[in-house]
Write a protein that holds these residues in place. Structure first.
Motif, mmCIF file in Angstrom:
data_model
loop_
_atom_site.group_PDB
_atom_site.id
_atom_site.type_symbol
_atom_site.label_atom_id
_atom_site.label_comp_id
_atom_site.label_asym_id
_atom_site.label_seq_id
_atom_site.Cartn_x
_atom_site.Cartn_y
_atom_site.Cartn_z
ATOM 1 N N ALA A 64 -47.086 20.168 31.111
ATOM 2 C CA ALA A 64 -48.352 19.773 31.736
ATOM 3 C C ALA A 64 -48.798 18.400 31.241
ATOM 4 C CB ALA A 64 -49.424 20.818 31.438
ATOM 5 N N ALA A 65 -48.554 18.099 29.960
ATOM 6 C CA ALA A 65 -48.891 16.778 29.425
ATOM 7 C C ALA A 65 -48.060 15.699 30.123
ATOM 8 C CB ALA A 65 -48.655 16.745 27.922
ATOM 9 N N GLY A 66 -46.774 15.980 30.326
ATOM 10 C CA GLY A 66 -45.931 15.040 31.061
ATOM 11 C C GLY A 66 -46.390 14.852 32.488
ATOM 12 N N ASP A 67 -46.863 15.950 33.105
ATOM 13 C CA ASP A 67 -47.320 15.884 34.491
ATOM 14 C C ASP A 67 -48.503 14.933 34.667
ATOM 15 O OD1 ASP A 67 -45.381 17.663 35.250
ATOM 16 O OD2 ASP A 67 -46.701 19.416 35.308
ATOM 17 N N ILE A 68 -49.340 14.812 33.627
ATOM 18 C CA ILE A 68 -50.482 13.891 33.702
ATOM 19 C C ILE A 68 -49.991 12.489 34.031
ATOM 20 C CG2 ILE A 68 -52.295 12.751 32.357
ATOM 21 C CD1 ILE A 68 -52.647 15.380 30.811
ATOM 22 N N PHE A 69 -48.933 12.057 33.353
ATOM 23 C CA PHE A 69 -48.404 10.705 33.577
ATOM 24 C C PHE A 69 -47.483 10.660 34.797
ATOM 25 C CE2 PHE A 69 -49.275 11.123 29.013
ATOM 26 C CZ PHE A 69 -50.171 10.070 28.846
ATOM 27 N N PHE A 70 -46.688 11.730 34.987
ATOM 28 C CA PHE A 70 -45.745 11.773 36.117
ATOM 29 C C PHE A 70 -46.485 11.675 37.453
ATOM 30 C CE2 PHE A 70 -43.251 14.258 39.230
ATOM 31 C CZ PHE A 70 -42.055 13.566 39.186
ATOM 32 N N ASN A 71 -47.622 12.372 37.556
ATOM 33 C CA ASN A 71 -48.390 12.374 38.803
ATOM 34 C C ASN A 71 -49.407 11.246 38.866
ATOM 35 O OD1 ASN A 71 -47.123 14.770 39.728
ATOM 36 N ND2 ASN A 71 -48.482 16.001 38.448
ATOM 37 N N GLY A 72 -49.459 10.408 37.824
ATOM 38 C CA GLY A 72 -50.431 9.329 37.777
ATOM 39 C C GLY A 72 -49.901 8.037 38.359
ATOM 40 N N ALA A 73 -50.717 6.991 38.222
ATOM 41 C CA ALA A 73 -50.364 5.699 38.817
ATOM 42 C C ALA A 73 -50.023 4.651 37.764
ATOM 43 C CB ALA A 73 -51.527 5.194 39.682
ATOM 44 N N TRP A 74 -50.195 4.976 36.478
ATOM 45 C CA TRP A 74 -49.856 4.017 35.431
ATOM 46 C C TRP A 74 -49.309 4.774 34.209
ATOM 47 C CZ3 TRP A 74 -54.719 5.004 37.284
ATOM 48 C CH2 TRP A 74 -55.598 5.669 36.432
ATOM 49 N N GLU A 75 -48.571 4.013 33.400
ATOM 50 C CA GLU A 75 -47.912 4.566 32.198
ATOM 51 C C GLU A 75 -47.064 5.789 32.511
ATOM 52 O OE1 GLU A 75 -50.712 3.280 28.481
ATOM 53 O OE2 GLU A 75 -51.259 5.164 29.452
ATOM 54 N N ARG A 76 -46.395 5.748 33.641
ATOM 55 C CA ARG A 76 -45.592 6.889 34.056
ATOM 56 C C ARG A 76 -44.398 7.114 33.131
ATOM 57 N NH1 ARG A 76 -43.436 7.322 39.278
ATOM 58 N NH2 ARG A 76 -43.917 9.547 39.202
ATOM 59 N N GLU A 77 -43.961 6.060 32.467
ATOM 60 C CA GLU A 77 -42.815 6.198 31.560
ATOM 61 C C GLU A 77 -43.109 7.138 30.400
ATOM 62 O OE1 GLU A 77 -45.428 2.892 30.198
ATOM 63 O OE2 GLU A 77 -44.512 3.455 32.119
ATOM 64 N N LYS A 78 -44.392 7.354 30.084
ATOM 65 C CA LYS A 78 -44.736 8.261 28.988
ATOM 66 C C LYS A 78 -44.323 9.704 29.282
ATOM 67 C CE LYS A 78 -48.593 5.907 26.698
ATOM 68 N NZ LYS A 78 -49.998 6.028 26.272
ATOM 69 N N ALA A 79 -44.192 10.039 30.560
ATOM 70 C CA ALA A 79 -43.799 11.403 30.934
ATOM 71 C C ALA A 79 -42.393 11.726 30.445
ATOM 72 C CB ALA A 79 -43.880 11.582 32.450
ATOM 73 N N VAL A 80 -41.543 10.695 30.327
ATOM 74 C CA VAL A 80 -40.143 10.927 29.958
ATOM 75 C C VAL A 80 -40.040 11.641 28.611
ATOM 76 C CG1 VAL A 80 -37.930 9.834 29.417
ATOM 77 C CG2 VAL A 80 -39.311 8.975 31.305
ATOM 78 N N SER A 81 -40.781 11.157 27.610
ATOM 79 C CA SER A 81 -40.668 11.762 26.279
ATOM 80 C C SER A 81 -41.184 13.201 26.267
ATOM 81 C CB SER A 81 -41.419 10.923 25.248
ATOM 82 O OG SER A 81 -42.804 10.899 25.533
ATOM 83 N N PHE A 82 -42.245 13.479 27.029
ATOM 84 C CA PHE A 82 -42.756 14.851 27.076
ATOM 85 C C PHE A 82 -41.741 15.792 27.715
ATOM 86 C CE2 PHE A 82 -46.893 12.628 26.727
ATOM 87 C CZ PHE A 82 -47.425 13.329 25.661
ATOM 88 N N TYR A 83 -41.103 15.343 28.793
ATOM 89 C CA TYR A 83 -40.130 16.184 29.488
ATOM 90 C C TYR A 83 -38.832 16.302 28.691
ATOM 91 C CZ TYR A 83 -42.992 15.731 33.761
ATOM 92 O OH TYR A 83 -44.003 15.767 34.687
ATOM 93 N N ARG A 84 -38.279 15.145 28.316
ATOM 94 C CA ARG A 84 -36.929 15.118 27.736
ATOM 95 C C ARG A 84 -36.898 15.579 26.282
ATOM 96 N NH1 ARG A 84 -35.126 9.262 27.350
ATOM 97 N NH2 ARG A 84 -36.643 9.403 25.640
ATOM 98 N N ASP A 85 -37.841 15.088 25.487
ATOM 99 C CA ASP A 85 -37.773 15.310 24.039
ATOM 100 C C ASP A 85 -38.514 16.550 23.570
ATOM 101 O OD1 ASP A 85 -36.418 12.880 24.050
ATOM 102 O OD2 ASP A 85 -38.247 11.723 23.685
#
Length: 503
Positions: free
Chosen positions: A282-303
């Motif tokens: 869900a934390a990754g989804d905040i950035f994944f579904n957002g319009a900025w700093e989307r790259e931050k979702a990668v660490s939440f999902y992957r790591d």
């Protein structure tokens, strides 16, 4: 007492003994008959229950007891509802309402409210939503007049459901949830209050304005305080995360990471890996579904989330995370890294027997290889994706998919694999799908490509002229400018071919 605690067989034994002893007075006999019918209903003996209610109704009519008549009719209606006889249920419930409405509210308020709510639910299920809403509102007015807090809560809950699911109206939904919140406070029900604060926060969040976001943040923080007091760690974690999401929408980035970190700490405190997985995703989804700093979702999902999904054996969650990572990494231009997760998604889809996700995985693998310039691999995976489509095609969306993928295959074969003959074959397959779809614009586009290939590269003047005339016909119907057979600028990617002379 046995009836109240759901101990129907014991209740039946006692009531039958009372009836057999003949010690009940005439008015008490009606009450006993009603209670026996209720116990019989709960044990699944519908016919005997109906006979009991009918006997209770007859006694109440003989004695002129309008309230008992209404209760018996209401019980009869409920029995009919349970048996699936909605028409009969409606008849008996309406008769009960007619009698209840002629009695003082203080005498029958709770029963009257219950019957009105049953009717409202019945009408709503029968697609008579407006009539159902009227009965819900009537029930609420009766409950408010009698001051019965429990009945008011039940009526308002039905109205909240009505405006959120049956006839969605955000404004009314917020109003009734606010009223339900006030009732929960009067009832000193902290758990319900916290739940309602969460719901109202989500309602404001759905409005999509800065003012609504700030209201949502206020309700979220109030729910957070309640969950902390109740030591509800799971709900507390979700509330911290929700606050972080709202700060993201308000672009107060300095607070987003702080609230997400506290949410994660609360989740880790419970020691529940499933909650951790849910929170990290869900934390990754905040950035994944957002319009900025989307790259931050990668660490939440992957790591963080993905290792937990593997550890807990949640293959569906693992697949979902891999799909998100593939899409995100492709958008960030990290195609090579995306290949690893695309292959994982494919393997998981096959293991789970999920043909739709398997097809999606093949398509994404093809797109990644195409971007990396791996023409043969891209062609291979696109063809695998097409092989998983249903046959014959059932929906226009599937046919459109055929058109688009065969066009892409034609481009790959022509530009990357340097084979105009096979490219023409793919374009003709795209054309067949476009004809089946009846899409004139797509047909014109494909006819133009075919005419250009046969004119400039395969040097077949007869076919070139045929495709050119077809393209001109569609261009005329679509009121577009004249079709040109000159190679497009992008065809400079194929210098290995020499243009032929015009016919």
């Amino acid at each position: 007492m046995h009836n109240l605690h759901g101990q129907s067989p014991a209740a039946l034994g006692i009531l039958q003994a009372v009836m057999d002893a003949g010690v009940a007075g005439v008015d008490q006999e009606g009450v006993v008959a009603n209670m026996m019918a209720l116990a019989l209903k709960r044990t699944g003996r519908t016919r005997l229950a109906a006979e009991g209610y009918f006997r209770a109704l007859g006694i109440a009519r003989r004695l002129g007891q309008r309230r008992n008549q209404a209760v018996a009719l209401a019980n009869f209606g409920a029995l009919c509802l349970q048996a699936g006889a909605r028409g009969l249920a409606q008849h008996y419930l309406l008769e009960a309402v007619r009698l209840f409405s002629g009695l003082p509210s203080g005498e029958c308020g709770r029963d009257f409210t219950h019957v009105l709510l049953q009717l409202g639910h019945l009408y709503t299920r029968r697609a008579l939503a407006q009539r159902g809403k009227c009965y819900y509102e009537w029930a609420f007015l009766v409950a408010a007049e009698t001051g019965n807090l429990e009945s008011q809560l039940r009526a308002v809950q039905r109205l909240c459901h009505f405006y959120s699911s049956v006839r969605p109206r955000r404004a009314q939904c917020v109003v009734y949830h606010e009223f339900q919140l006030a009732l929960a406070r009067r009832a000193a029900d902290k758990a319900l209050e916290g739940q309602l604060l969460e719901t109202i926060s989500r309602l404001y969040l759905s409005l999509g304005t800065e003012r609504a976001y700030r209201s949502a943040l206020d309700y979220t923080k109030r729910s957070l305080g309640i969950f902390i007091d109740l030591q509800e760690k799971e709900k507390e974690a979700h509330a911290w995360l929700q606050a972080g999401k709202i700060y993201y929408l308000l672009q107060q980035n300095e607070l987003v990471d702080l609230y997400i970190q506290v949410a994660q700490n609360a989740a880790l405190y419970t020691g529940d890996p499933n909650l951790g997985l849910e929170l990290f995703e869900a934390a990754g989804d905040i950035f994944f579904n957002g319009a900025w700093e989307r790259e931050k979702a990668v660490s939440f999902y992957r790591d963080r989330a993905l290792p937990l999904a593997v550890t807990t054996g949640k293959q569906e969650a693992e697949l979902r995370l891999c799909n998100k990572l593939v899409a995100l990494l492709a958008e960030l231009g990290l195609q090579q890294e995306g290949l690893e997760f695309a292959h994982m998604a494919l393997a998981l889809s096959i293991t789970l027997g999920d043909r739709l996700n398997e097809r999606v995985a093949y398509h994404r693998l093809a797109a990644l290889h195409q971007r990396l310039g791996h023409g043969e691999l891209a062609e291979h995976f696109y063809l695998k994706a097409l092989s998983l489509c249903s046959s014959p095609l059932e929906f226009d969306e599937e046919t459109l998919y055929y058109v688009k993928v065969y066009l892409v295959l034609g481009d790959i074969t022509f530009y990357d694999l340097k084979d105009p003959f096979d490219a023409a074959g793919y374009y003709q397959l795209a054309l067949a799908a476009a004809v089946d779809l009846g899409n004139k614009k797509a047909q014109m586009k494909i006819y133009t490509r075919l005419a250009t290939i046969y004119h400039n590269f395969l040097l077949d003047r007869e076919k070139s002229l045929f495709f050119y005339q077809k393209a001109r016909t569609f261009a005329s119907e679509l009121n577009l400018r004249r079709v040109s057979l000159a190679p497009q600028r992008c065809w400079g990617r194929a210098p290995w071919l020499a243009s032929g002379h015009p016919p």
